[in-house]
Enzyme design. Structure first.
Site, short mmCIF file in Angstrom:
data_model
loop_
_atom_site.label_atom_id
_atom_site.label_comp_id
_atom_site.label_asym_id
_atom_site.label_seq_id
_atom_site.Cartn_x
_atom_site.Cartn_y
_atom_site.Cartn_z
N CYS A 155 -12.00 3.73 -28.72
CA CYS A 155 -13.28 4.41 -28.91
C CYS A 155 -14.02 4.58 -27.59
O CYS A 155 -15.07 3.96 -27.37
CB CYS A 155 -14.11 3.64 -29.92
SG CYS A 155 -13.28 3.68 -31.50
N GLY A 178 0.76 -1.25 0.00
CA GLY A 178 0.00 0.00 0.00
C GLY A 178 0.79 1.29 0.00
O GLY A 178 0.22 2.36 -0.26
#
Ligand code: LLP
Length: 421
Positions: free
Chosen positions: A354, A242
């Site tokens: 796209c 983390g």
């Protein structure tokens, strides 16, 4: 280490000229540095030692970057692995990471994956980090089938809310991860779980890209308290991964130094655990990003420019299928032109996919770029290639490594149509 900088107006990464590499290889590509990777690993490991943590074991989180060659480098330095699938287990073993240094996390381990992990050696892997009691029941059953004793660790849900993007926060009871402390303690009394399993550790992982460590401290205190309450001779405490990096310049002042991170772990565990017991469990870490984010860049080529009134689009050949973080989390990544020039124009740097979210930077001040120019997206070694896809039927990009002798090697070929289709 100033690992990326201009020399005679040409961008250098790990002391190699990016333009020269980009002219030789097909873009887009990831470029990694052995030197930076090794330094990050050793800094992390040595900081744990310096902070007085007992027999630290650093298990690199493969999900951040499972490239074979990078793993071999880490394996030679002594790294273990934090894995979350049978595929990652196979990859870790192939890279030379031994089962006694492998922890298996994740809420959805399948029977097949558990059996595979148990059979890696007579003792199985170092630990199954268990995320539910149903999973524990299955592990116990699989261990019986394979005539082994599974080494298990509970992943504790410490009920904290770290300050990070909500998609990568994992330490609260609203998240699917970890087990609440009462459930852990109650399960210890239930014999059915323990006929072929042994509790050897306790773990936490509260989220990723952490820059503020206050929640980490609270979670470490809970980890200590629950570990003491088990009243068992645990072999290790696993503090998860983390630790963040500074993607954006504004994050740099907040970035915890790895020594301060280790100091926090050491002082908290000393005060709340080690001082209250004669046990000396070792400390296990599962870092991914902090080891590999900075060790990689993503090199793209400008295809063309497009101007729609006030909106200036720079269209590049890399897309969100190659590097998802900006589109998925709105993450900021620095962009640098390979040839140094002054930033003069606010642009949207977009890929060919796209989707409107296929955008690496929106309204970012950039130099004027033309077709054929190269552009670098920084700090892309973690959660880059590993999160990529074939969306829009695009082949996966090439991965290159600058080794210690500054030689550039192909460490994973670009996926061509014959493999893709
Ligand atoms: N251990 C466990 C159980 C994890 O779930 C993770 C990351 C780690 C260790 C390593 O965390 P790190 O040191 O890398 O922060 N795709 C997201 C990050 C997802 C993290 C998932 N778990 C991103 O690109 O920011």
């Amino acid at each position: 280490m100033k690992h990326i900088d201009y020399k005679n107006k040409k961008l250098q990464f790990a002391s190699t000229d990016i333009q020269a590499i980009a002219q030789k290889h097909k873009t887009p590509f990831f470029l990694y540095s052995e030197e930076i990777l090794s330094k990050n690993y050793l800094d992390f490991y040595q900081a744990a030692f310096k902070a007085g943590l007992h027999a630290p074991l650093v298990c690199f989180a493969l999900k951040s970057n499972p490239n074979r060659e990078l793993l071999k480098i880490l394996a030679k330095l002594g790294s273990g692995a934090d894995i979350v699938s049978g595929g990652e287990l196979k990859r870790a073993l192939e890279a030379g990471i031994t089962p006694d240094k492998i922890v298996f996390s994740g809420v959805g381990k399948t029977e097949e994956e558990i059996l595979f992990a148990l059979k890696t050696s007579p003792q199985g892997i170092f630990s199954f980090n268990v995320e539910s009691l149903e999973e524990l029941e299955l592990i116990n059953l699989c261990a019986k089938k394979t005539k082994r004793t599974a080494r298990v660790c509970f992943r504790l849900n410490p009920e904290v809310q770290p300050k990070t993007h909500k998609h990568i926060s994992t330490g609260n009871k609203t998240h699917k991860f970890g087990i609440l402390q009462n459930e852990i303690l109650n399960s210890l009394k239930e014999k059915k779980y323990w006929t072929h399993s042994k509790l050897v550790g306790l773990s936490i992982h509260i989220g990723s890209q952490l820059l503020d460590l206050r929640a980490t401290k609270r979670a470490l205190i809970t980890l200590s308290e629950v570990a003491l309450k088990t009243n068992l001779p645990l072999e290790f405490l696993d503090v998860g991964g983390g630790l963040g990096v500074d993607y954006h310049p504004d994050e740099s002042p907040k970035l915890p130094h790895v020594n301060d991170y280790m100091e926090l772990i050491s002082s908290t565990l000393n005060k709340h655990f080690y001082s209250k017991t004669t046990l000396q469990p070792r400390v296990v870490f599962e870092p991914g990003r902090r080891i590999v984010a900075r060790a990689g860049i993503f090199v793209m080529k400008v295809l063309r420019n497009k101007v729609s009134e006030d909106n200036h689009f720079v269209i590049v050949d890399g897309g969100m299928n190659d590097f998802m973080r900006p589109s998925l989390y709105g993450a900021y990544h620095h962009l640098l032109p390979v040839r140094e020039s002054k930033a003069t124009k606010k642009c949207h740097v977009v890929g060919p996919i796209c989707e409107t979210t296929d955008c690496f930077a929106s309204g970012r001040l950039m130099p004027l770029l033309k077709s054929g120019d190269f552009l670098v997206l920084m700090d892309t070694g973690a959660y880059g290639f590993s999160m990529g896809s074939n969306y829009n039927l695009r082949g996966r990009p090439l991965e290159l490594l600058v080794d210690k002798k500054r030689k550039v090697k192909v460490v994973n070929k670009a996926q061509e149509y014959d493999v893709l289709l």
